[in-house]
Design a protein around this motif. Structure first.
Motif, PDB file in Angstrom:
ATOM      1  N   LEU A 268       0.854  -1.192   0.000  1.00 10.65           N
ATOM      2  CA  LEU A 268       0.000   0.000   0.000  1.00 10.65           C
ATOM      3  C   LEU A 268       0.885   1.234   0.000  1.00 10.65           C
ATOM      4  N   VAL A 269       0.755   2.049  -1.039  1.00  8.90           N
ATOM      5  CA  VAL A 269       1.391   3.368  -1.089  1.00  8.90           C
ATOM      6  C   VAL A 269       0.292   4.402  -0.875  1.00  8.90           C
ATOM      7  N   TYR A 270       0.523   5.371  -0.011  1.00  5.09           N
ATOM      8  CA  TYR A 270      -0.531   6.336   0.296  1.00  5.09           C
ATOM      9  C   TYR A 270       0.044   7.755   0.338  1.00  5.09           C
TER      10      TYR A 270
ATOM     11  N   THR B  99       3.952   2.363   2.409  1.00  6.16           N
ATOM     12  CA  THR B  99       4.866   3.473   2.156  1.00  6.16           C
ATOM     13  C   THR B  99       4.062   4.762   2.050  1.00  6.16           C
ATOM     14  N   GLY B 100       4.392   5.747   2.883  1.00  4.90           N
ATOM     15  CA  GLY B 100       3.753   7.054   2.827  1.00  4.90           C
ATOM     16  C   GLY B 100       4.624   8.045   2.079  1.00  4.90           C
ATOM     17  N   LEU B 101       4.005   8.855   1.236  1.00  5.01           N
ATOM     18  CA  LEU B 101       4.724   9.855   0.452  1.00  5.01           C
ATOM     19  C   LEU B 101       4.255  11.249   0.840  1.00  5.01           C
TER      20      LEU B 101
ATOM     21  N   ARG C 250       8.251   4.413  -8.795  1.00  2.00           N
ATOM     22  CA  ARG C 250       9.466   3.818  -8.246  1.00  2.00           C
ATOM     23  C   ARG C 250       9.223   3.292  -6.827  1.00  2.00           C
ATOM     24  N   THR C 251       8.447   4.024  -6.063  1.00  2.00           N
ATOM     25  CA  THR C 251       8.122   3.597  -4.700  1.00  2.00           C
ATOM     26  C   THR C 251       7.206   2.387  -4.705  1.00  2.00           C
TER      27      THR C 251
ATOM     28  N   PRO D  10       8.604  -2.396   0.807  1.00  2.00           N
ATOM     29  CA  PRO D  10       9.517  -2.261   1.949  1.00  2.00           C
ATOM     30  C   PRO D  10       9.506  -3.489   2.856  1.00  2.00           C
ATOM     31  N   GLY D  11      10.631  -3.719   3.494  1.00  2.00           N
ATOM     32  CA  GLY D  11      10.722  -4.699   4.566  1.00  2.00           C
ATOM     33  C   GLY D  11      11.132  -3.983   5.836  1.00  2.00           C
TER      34      GLY D  11
END
Length: 335
Positions: free
Chosen positions: A122-124, A175-177, A230-231, A236-237
């Motif tokens: 999940l990218v947010y 991953t938060g942007l 790219r993200t 991520p680990g």
């Protein structure tokens, strides 16, 4: 991959969807097309996507748990990009409940759906607004962000905390942007570039807050989309270097990351206005005003972590980006 994008009729969401479709991904767009700003612009973005193979769309809100769960069950996304939110710093002073509903309750629904469907990543969207009262520049993801200046900023910090909890409890990679002032063609009408362009063309005065002295890390939409992709591709680990005796907000012992995504070259607002004037060939009438409640005087992104981990390299100068926006605006609105 099968990728679900919430906020797909929005500025960043629609541009991201096109880029993912271009590389062969399947995309399900999810958006409620609310009337926070001109719905016809959202619909125009969406209409372009609906012409493309590999794109499907669901019109519903994040707060509508049944609709969201049905979308996840039907599409079975492998990865999710959550860009839907109630946006805007100043509007959060007028309608705070909208931010709790969309940005907190809605985000919980996203987290639960990702957990239940075993989503890979999940990218947010977070925001540079989380830095709030911080004055140390550039803003680093290792800095404390405990002094928000608006409920919008507080809701985005809340998203980061909620995401970490789900990464820790359920091993959901998140991953938060933290986006820094995104601009470009198909941009939002409530943002400065859009407002300035429209009013200058109409011969109306523009409101210039903080007397034009504040700076923003204006980031062109193509650079943002590149960074998001790219993200998204880098799941991520746990951070092997995380030290619980000296913790950073940017990572943890869970599969969790937070990054700044900006141009890392701040521009003063007065210079930004000059570039709009040059692109239009017109001079603006200016109402010079103090800084507005909830606004911060300066933003500047330290993007070293994102560059190190993903190879992100923003490369669109603001001079080029503003000119491209003005060209798009004149073509789209016929002015």
């Amino acid at each position: 991959m099968r990728i679900l994008i919430t906020g797909a009729a929005g500025f960043i969401g629609s541009a991201l969807a096109h880029a993912l479709l271009d590389r062969g991904d399947e995309v399900l767009g999810y958006d409620n097309l609310n009337d926070y700003y001109d719905v016809s612009l959202k619909q125009a973005r969406l209409d372009r996507l609906l012409l493309r193979d590999g794109f499907r769309f669901v019109r519903a809100a994040l707060e509508d748990r049944a609709a969201l769960d049905a979308a996840f069950a039907d599409f079975r996304p492998e990865r999710v990009v959550n860009l839907a939110a109630q946006a805007g710093v100043r509007y959060s002073l007028e309608n705070p409940r909208a931010y709790v509903d969309a940005n907190i309750v809605g985000f919980l629904n996203i987290l639960e759906a990702c957990r239940e469907r075993h989503v890979e990543h999940l990218v947010y969207a977070s925001s540079s607004s989380v830095y709030g009262g911080n004055r140390k520049l550039p803003f680093s993801v290792d800095d404390s962000v405990d002094h928000p200046l608006s409920l919008y900023a507080a809701s985005k910090k809340t998203n980061e905390l909620m995401a970490h909890t789900y990464s820790h409890l359920y091993q959901l990679p998140t991953t938060g942007l933290r986006f820094f002032t995104v601009y470009g063609p198909w941009g939002r009408p409530d943002m400065a570039l859009f407002l300035f362009t429209r009013k200058i063309l109409a011969g109306e005065p523009i409101d210039v807050f903080n007397y034009g002295r504040h700076t923003r890390d204006f980031t062109y939409i193509d650079d943002i989309v590149e960074g998001v992709i790219r993200t998204l591709d880098r799941v991520p680990g746990p951070d092997p270097h995380f030290d619980p005796l000296a913790p950073t907000p940017a990572s943890g012992q869970a599969p969790y990351r937070v990054y700044n995504i900006g141009n890392h070259q701040p521009v003063e607002l007065s210079r930004y206005i000059e570039l709009v004037e040059q692109a239009l060939g017109m001079t603006a009438q200016k109402n010079l005003l103090p800084l507005q409640p909830g606004d911060v005087p300066d933003t500047s992104a330290d993007v070293d972590a994102l560059m190190r981990d993903t190879g992100y390299r923003p490369d669109t100068p603001v001079e080029v980006g503003v000119e491209r926006f003005v060209r798009w605006y004149r073509e789209f609105y016929g002015v």
